[in-house]
Design an enzyme around this catalytic site. Structure first.
Site, PDB file in Angstrom:
ATOM      1  N   GLU A 175       0.839  -1.194   0.000  1.00  0.00           N
ATOM      2  CA  GLU A 175       0.000   0.000   0.000  1.00  0.00           C
ATOM      3  C   GLU A 175       0.880   1.252   0.000  1.00  0.00           C
ATOM      4  O   GLU A 175       1.922   1.288   0.640  1.00  0.00           O
ATOM      5  CB  GLU A 175      -0.880  -0.004   1.256  1.00  0.00           C
ATOM      6  N   LYS A 202      -9.650   2.656  -2.105  1.00  0.00           N
ATOM      7  CA  LYS A 202      -9.840   2.053  -0.782  1.00  0.00           C
ATOM      8  C   LYS A 202     -11.211   2.418  -0.209  1.00  0.00           C
ATOM      9  O   LYS A 202     -11.541   3.590  -0.048  1.00  0.00           O
ATOM     10  CB  LYS A 202      -8.729   2.531   0.147  1.00  0.00           C
ATOM     11  N   CYS A 226      -5.470  -2.811   2.824  1.00  0.00           N
ATOM     12  CA  CYS A 226      -5.193  -2.701   4.249  1.00  0.00           C
ATOM     13  C   CYS A 226      -6.420  -2.804   5.164  1.00  0.00           C
ATOM     14  O   CYS A 226      -6.906  -3.889   5.441  1.00  0.00           O
ATOM     15  CB  CYS A 226      -4.409  -1.413   4.509  1.00  0.00           C
TER      16      CYS A 226
END
Length: 258
Positions: free
Chosen positions: A44, A110, A144
């Site tokens: 990431e 995300k 994540c």
């Protein structure tokens, strides 16, 4: 003959808020990747580290990095993926790019921005899940903090591979280890997690623990060091296991509301 893809997970430290140095570093690492690799996965925010001050990064750096990814994908004849800071219409995104060897690009923003660090106040959250196809495999890329939310990863699309790129810190690494394995088992898919290592400029330590799990939760790769991990994913393993154990057919029927 069963379809297979070989993936390379690049677990590395990151240069804080320095896209140029990170591109140079990752290019050196990518140049050492095995020639039979089909997909290279980076962490990431691999050009900056997990920074909450994206305004310090020049707006054009996003396009420069995407161009670099296309060049590396063409050179290696491998797909490349990872997330970066991307600025668009005066908004910042933690955006994952999947670049095919021919230069075609898919993106995922995300969904779950990390409120503990204030990411939700800096980066615009995504709204769309991405399922892409590559060499006979359906891949679902996530980022994540998404790992903590099983409903978002729920395998209603019959994808084959779930991938998380991350900057996951040491104090909560057992959650990372446990949830990666759980996502593989509950979704009957390969689950891949690529984390960084080292300490960032804010003092957070990252212990790696990049890993690959098969459909039944067996660990195929794992590392705590700065290295490139490899794993070969086999489509027959997915198909035969799902045919024998029809757990996905028994999943609860519900839909998400916005």
């Amino acid at each position: 003959m069963s379809q297979r893809i070989t993936i390379a997970l690049i677990q590395s430290h990151l240069h804080w808020e320095n896209p140029e140095d990170n591109r140079k570093m990752f290019e050196e690492k990518i140049n050492t990747v095995s020639k039979d690799t089909d997909l290279i996965i980076l962490p990431e925010m691999f050009t900056t580290g997990f920074t909450m001050t994206p305004q310090k990064i020049e707006a054009e750096e996003g396009d420069i990095t995407v161009g670099w990814m296309k060049s590396m994908a063409e050179k290696t004849e491998s797909a490349i993926m990872g997330s970066i800071i991307f600025q668009e219409d005066d908004q910042f995104f933690n955006r994952l790019f999947f670049v095919y060897p021919n230069g075609e690009t898919k993106t995922y923003d995300k969904k779950h921005t990390f409120t503990l660090a204030g990411e939700d106040k800096v980066y615009k959250a995504g709204e769309e899940k991405l399922i892409l196809e590559y060499k006979g495999f359906k891949i679902c890329p996530l980022i994540c903090y998404d790992l903590r939310f099983p409903v978002w990863a729920r395998n209603t699309e019959d994808y084959d591979v779930l991938v998380y790129v991350a900057n996951w810190p040491k104090p909560r690494i057992e959650a990372w280890n446990t949830l990666l394995k759980a996502r593989a088992i509950e979704n009957m898919a390969y689950c891949v997690g690529v984390n960084r290592i080292g300490q960032d400029e804010l003092g957070y330590d990252y212990p790696g623990h990049s890993a690959v799990y098969d459909v039944l939760g067996k660990q195929l790769a794992f590392s705590e060091g700065e290295e490139i991990l490899y794993a070969t994913l086999d489509k027959e393993h997915i198909v035969s296991t799902r045919q024998k154990l029809k757990f996905l057919e028994d999943r609860d029927d519900f839909s998400l509301k916005g």
